[in-house]
Design a protein around this motif. Structure first.
Motif, PDB file in Angstrom:
ATOM      1  N   UNK A 295      42.715  -9.499   5.330  1.00  0.00           N
ATOM      2  CA  UNK A 295      41.996  -8.320   5.821  1.00  0.00           C
ATOM      3  C   UNK A 295      42.843  -7.068   5.910  1.00  0.00           C
ATOM      4  N   UNK A 296      44.134  -7.192   5.662  1.00  0.00           N
ATOM      5  CA  UNK A 296      45.024  -6.041   5.845  1.00  0.00           C
ATOM      6  C   UNK A 296      44.561  -4.839   5.018  1.00  0.00           C
ATOM      7  N   UNK A 297      44.460  -3.687   5.687  1.00  0.00           N
ATOM      8  CA  UNK A 297      44.134  -2.442   4.994  1.00  0.00           C
ATOM      9  C   UNK A 297      42.652  -2.102   4.943  1.00  0.00           C
ATOM     10  N   UNK A 298      41.772  -2.997   5.384  1.00  0.00           N
ATOM     11  CA  UNK A 298      40.334  -2.670   5.348  1.00  0.00           C
ATOM     12  C   UNK A 298      40.054  -1.585   6.381  1.00  0.00           C
TER      13      UNK A 298
ATOM     14  N   UNK B 180      44.807  -4.681  10.492  1.00  0.00           N
ATOM     15  CA  UNK B 180      46.196  -5.057  10.131  1.00  0.00           C
ATOM     16  C   UNK B 180      46.624  -6.219  11.003  1.00  0.00           C
ATOM     17  N   UNK B 181      47.182  -7.236  10.375  1.00  0.00           N
ATOM     18  CA  UNK B 181      47.692  -8.375  11.149  1.00  0.00           C
ATOM     19  C   UNK B 181      46.635  -9.006  12.039  1.00  0.00           C
ATOM     20  N   UNK B 182      45.386  -9.052  11.562  1.00  0.00           N
ATOM     21  CA  UNK B 182      44.331  -9.715  12.333  1.00  0.00           C
ATOM     22  C   UNK B 182      43.786  -8.891  13.479  1.00  0.00           C
TER      23      UNK B 182
ATOM     24  N   UNK C  81      41.939  -4.942  14.544  1.00  0.00           N
ATOM     25  CA  UNK C  81      41.446  -3.607  14.189  1.00  0.00           C
ATOM     26  C   UNK C  81      42.184  -2.568  15.012  1.00  0.00           C
ATOM     27  N   UNK C  82      42.860  -1.648  14.337  1.00  0.00           N
ATOM     28  CA  UNK C  82      43.606  -0.608  15.045  1.00  0.00           C
ATOM     29  C   UNK C  82      42.849   0.712  14.993  1.00  0.00           C
ATOM     30  N   UNK C  83      42.908   1.409  16.098  1.00  0.00           N
ATOM     31  CA  UNK C  83      42.213   2.689  16.239  1.00  0.00           C
ATOM     32  C   UNK C  83      42.984   3.781  15.501  1.00  0.00           C
ATOM     33  N   UNK C  84      42.335   4.433  14.531  1.00  0.00           N
ATOM     34  CA  UNK C  84      43.005   5.514  13.794  1.00  0.00           C
ATOM     35  C   UNK C  84      42.591   6.892  14.286  1.00  0.00           C
ATOM     36  N   UNK C  85      41.440   6.976  14.955  1.00  0.00           N
ATOM     37  CA  UNK C  85      40.999   8.281  15.454  1.00  0.00           C
ATOM     38  C   UNK C  85      39.490   8.352  15.540  1.00  0.00           C
ATOM     39  N   UNK C  86      39.019   9.448  16.143  1.00  0.00           N
ATOM     40  CA  UNK C  86      37.583   9.662  16.285  1.00  0.00           C
ATOM     41  C   UNK C  86      37.016  10.069  14.925  1.00  0.00           C
ATOM     42  N   UNK C  87      36.023   9.334  14.435  1.00  0.00           N
ATOM     43  CA  UNK C  87      35.412   9.697  13.149  1.00  0.00           C
ATOM     44  C   UNK C  87      34.341  10.764  13.359  1.00  0.00           C
ATOM     45  N   UNK C  88      33.557  10.616  14.408  1.00  0.00           N
ATOM     46  CA  UNK C  88      32.481  11.581  14.686  1.00  0.00           C
ATOM     47  C   UNK C  88      32.077  11.425  16.142  1.00  0.00           C
TER      48      UNK C  88
END
Ligand code: PHB
Length: 392
Positions: A270-273, A368-370, A372-379
């Protein structure tokens, strides 16, 4: 008395029938309990989603001493198997047979549409804790029907916007062929086209099939710069693994249902999805921190978006019930209190549109590594397209 053999003869599944064991019990209404009819998938590809929702409904209730608005709560659970042809029968049994005070269900859009049709006619206060069928909070919208999840187009658009912002230009979509897939792809395509993106092909697969090899071969020959996917539950995990094994090297995107609940099992595949969703586990707000800790303690796994939707369904119901002191006969006031509810959910601020669909934030995440990491507010504070609820 409706017994098991009678139900089986009417085409109701054995799993569902065993859930109707409480037909033989005395009426809860007489004993003062609040009876909540639960229509969820407890078998099949969406079983983990139904389980996550159920766990949160129980966790919320247990954390309030087993009561909502002072009334003891009993759940009558029915396995809908994500099978639309069974939905009418099962919903009718919960409302008419079990005489449930409240209805909560379900996960699959096709099942939910049949369920809501009956719920509207009956007037039973109803909360949809997942199924995103647009029509439920558009043309079918009703005074007594509420949704604590999302509309399929709403999340498709939010995801498409993020893909445009990430610089993607040529996409292939892959989804299960039923309302949820069609609408999530439809919402995505509107946003992608508005950003001058081009969709090379929409590939569909019958629900709940998991045979993805010909789709993967087609993607390899079309060479898009991104792939947008709707699968969920067991099917999502299989797709993630097959996609990684195909080594296409093309960024994989989708609404976060693709990864929620299966991220740990997906592992390195799943890495990178990248996904967009109205929840991510590491949201930094007090309600989320408390919810994650309580869920983790009770079930030894972190909650996913489905668990949040179940938690908020219980919270919304609690607000409605308090407004009527637990008297579910006062449907008009109960519904009005739920329609006006506004509270802090683990997902962030929660309120409903005039059509009773959440107006909510969407978050960009990367697996990443099993995790889901928060990247930022999408909307922020996005509503579904609606013309407002024209009440039936
Ligand atoms: C749906 O059928 O509406 C549905 C099912 C599973 C999801 C999301 C939507 O994860």
């Amino acid at each position: 008395m409706i017994n098991r053999r009678h139900l089986l003869s009417m085409g109701v599944s054995a799993g569902a029938v065993s859930a109707f064991g409480s037909f033989a019990r005395p009426s809860y209404a007489q004993s003062g309990s609040l009876k909540i009819g639960i229509l969820l998938p407890f078998s099949g590809t969406y079983a983990p989603l139904g389980e996550a929702i159920m766990r949160s409904l129980e966790l919320y209730t247990n954390s309030h001493g087993g009561k909502l608005a002072g009334r003891e709560v009993s759940f009558v659970k029915v396995d809908d198997e994500s099978a639309p042809p069974k939905a009418t029968e099962l919903t009718t049994k919960l409302i008419k047979g079990e005489k449930a005070d409240i209805l909560i269900g379900t996960v699959h859009s096709g099942v939910a549409m049949a369920m809501v049709k009956i719920a509207r006619e009956d007037g039973i206060p109803t909360i949809v804790p997942n199924a995103g069928a647009d029509i439920i909070t558009r043309a079918m919208c009703a005074e007594n029907v509420f949704r604590t999840s999302f509309a399929n187009s709403q999340i498709g658009r939010a995801t498409g916007d993020s893909m445009i912002k990430a610089g993607h230009k040529k996409a292939v979509t892959v989804s299960w062929k039923y309302a949820a897939g069609e609408e999530m792809v439809g919402g995505f395509k509107k946003a992608f086209a508005a950003g001058k993106g081009e969709v090379l092909k929409d590939i569909t697969i019958p629900f709940p099939d998991v045979e993805f090899q010909s789709a993967l071969a087609e993607i390899a020959s079309l060479k898009p710069d991104c792939v947008y996917v709707f699968f969920s539950g067991g099917g999502a995990l299989k797709f993630i693994k097959d996609y990684a094994a195909a080594k296409l090297g093309i960024p994989l995107w989708g609404p976060g249902f693709l990864t929620d609940g299966v991220e740990a099992e997906a592992g390195a595949a799943g890495d990178g999805i990248k996904t967009v969703l109205h929840y991510v586990g590491d949201l930094d707000n007090p309600e989320n921190k408390a919810f994650v800790a309580a869920f983790q303690q009770a079930y030894k796994i972190p909650p996913d978006v489905f668990a949040v939707q179940g938690w908020d369904a219980a919270h919304l119901l609690d607000i409605g019930l308090k407004a009527v002191d637990g008297d579910t006969a006062k449907r008009t006031q109960l519904n009005a209190a739920m329609a006006a509810a506004s509270f802090n959910s683990p997902r962030g601020p929660f309120k409903l549109s005039s059509a009773h669909n959440p107006v909510q934030n969407f978050y960009l995440r990367e697996l990443k590594g099993g995790k889901n990491n928060y990247l930022g507010l999408a909307a922020a504070a996005i509503a579904d397209d609606t013309v407002g609820c024209k009440l039936a």
